[in-house]
Scaffold this motif. Structure first.
Motif: not given
Length: 424
Positions: A65-75
């Motif tokens: 979940a933390a990695l997915i949120r990091k991806l969203i933040e990057k996008i």
């Protein structure tokens, strides 16, 4: 099988599973997350992924979940950006022909009519090495991304050369074409180089030995564009004979001929998933094709003059076209609908590219400027300073540096305004 670790892939967004098989071999598997946005229900997505991937245990859910949120933040980052001129490189003695970044963007290359290709340090603007040995124009160039340790150059001297990107040593000279080489590319695994020529053929070469693997015959006109798909098992070629062809890289056989255009093909590209490809033509249209069937599924109309270049975004959901009519058009790949127009240039547009996150587009024009547009068509910035036609433009992998190449014999490096600038 045992999960070793997760790896992030920002563009296009995804998570790589690195795992150990029962026999001790290490392998990877990609989970594509192409529809991530601020509206994504992360917890629900995690549940879906864990359900489909039994290799991911319950205890790994918080990390996932933390990695997915990091991806969203990057996008979602870098939507508000301005670029400033960092350095102008008087790169060559004669006009440039092309420029291109390596995967992580810390180096880029320029080709020229002066018969050389130069490798540059993006952050300092310093020349790293000059690749010398061709006997005519160096017309097309490419890094072996994602590795970035090799460069291929295609020349009007009918040869291509493979170089060590760090030392400048020529590793292979690819001999076999009968006329000028005008397009070239490495496959994604850096095992094969493809070259396209005015002799109406494309050829596949072994990177390590320099030997020809296959000669791709079938076009009746010069080959002006070629691209590998993401898996590297297919090659797309576009020709002045008004057709494009999809080839099986392993066998060298033509899988499909795409022959509905009424004018010469100017540009070709696969989208990321490998389900579709697109062709731009001087008949003023762009066509989207189904890779499995070879059938045209959309004809994108609207331009008043020839389509010069096309580009998919990193997830394959959007396609941008630019034209000699001085405009660009952004299409929804799945519906064929034009969702934005890129207006403002005073001369034909020859090159276009999405930034890695897909929320910006850069265009290069004969009006001596490059423009940065939002994906919705708003002109965000005009990059001015070149004194002749700009024929090449590119974002780096992070989307915070741009290079532009011009017929004024210079290449310009533009950096995001808030980046620390390294002066000489």
């Amino acid at each position: 099988m045992k999960l070793k670790r997760f790896l992030l892939r920002y563009y296009p967004p995804g998570i790589i599973l690195e795992y150990i098989r029962s026999n001790g071999e290490q392998e990877t598997k990609s989970i594509d997350l192409l529809n991530l946005s601020n509206d994504t229900d992360v917890d629900q997505l995690v549940e879906e992924i864990v359900m489909e991937e039994p290799i991911i245990s319950e205890s790994r859910k918080p990390q996932l979940a933390a990695l997915i949120r990091k991806l969203i933040e990057k996008i979602e980052s870098k939507k508000e950006q301005q670029f400033e001129l960092f350095k102008t490189l008087k790169a060559h003695m004669l006009p440039l022909t092309n420029c291109a970044f390596n995967k992580n963007g810390d180096k880029f290359i320029t080709g020229s009519y002066d018969r050389t290709c130069k490798v540059w340090d993006t952050f300092t603007g310093e020349e790293i090495v000059s690749l010398e040995g061709h006997k005519n124009v160096v017309y097309c160039i490419a890094f072996n991304n994602p590795f970035g340790d090799r460069v291929v150059t295609g020349s009007f001297d009918k040869t291509a050369k493979i170089w060590d990107a760090n030392s400048g040593k020529c590793l292979q000279t690819l001999v076999g074409h009968n006329y000028e080489i005008v397009c070239t590319s490495f496959d994604p695994h850096s095992l094969i180089v493809a070259t396209g020529s005015m002799d109406k053929t494309a050829r596949l070469w072994d990177v390590e030995s320099g030997k020809q693997i296959a000669r791709l015959d079938g076009h009746d006109g010069e080959i002006v564009s070629l691209h590998f798909n993401s898996d590297g098992d297919k090659l797309l070629t576009g020709s002045f004979d008004k057709t494009a062809m999809i080839w099986d890289v392993r066998s060298g056989e033509c899988i499909h001929m795409l022959d509905e255009h009424t004018g010469e093909i100017s540009s070709t590209q696969f989208e990321f998933t490998g389900d579709y490809c697109a062709t731009g033509s001087i008949d003023k249209t762009c066509k989207i094709w189904d890779i499995k069937t070879g059938k045209c599924i959309e004809t994108l109309r609207g331009h008043k003059d020839e389509v010069q270049d096309i580009c998919f975004n990193s997830t394959g959901t959007r396609l941008v076209t630019v034209s000699a009519d001085a405009t660009g058009r952004v299409y929804n790949v799945h519906t064929g609908e034009c969702i934005a127009q890129l207006l403002g240039h005073k001369g034909e547009i020859s090159k276009v590219q999405f930034n890695p996150s897909g929320n910006k587009i850069i265009t290069a024009s004969a009006d001596n400027t490059a423009r940065i547009f939002s994906e919705t068509g708003e002109c965000l910035q005009i990059l001015e300073g070149h004194t002749d036609e700009i024929f090449s433009c590119s974002f780096n992998y992070e989307g915070d540096i741009i290079i532009t190449g011009s017929k004024d014999n210079t290449c310009k490096i533009w950096k995001e305004v808030n980046l620390p600038v390294q002066k000489k």
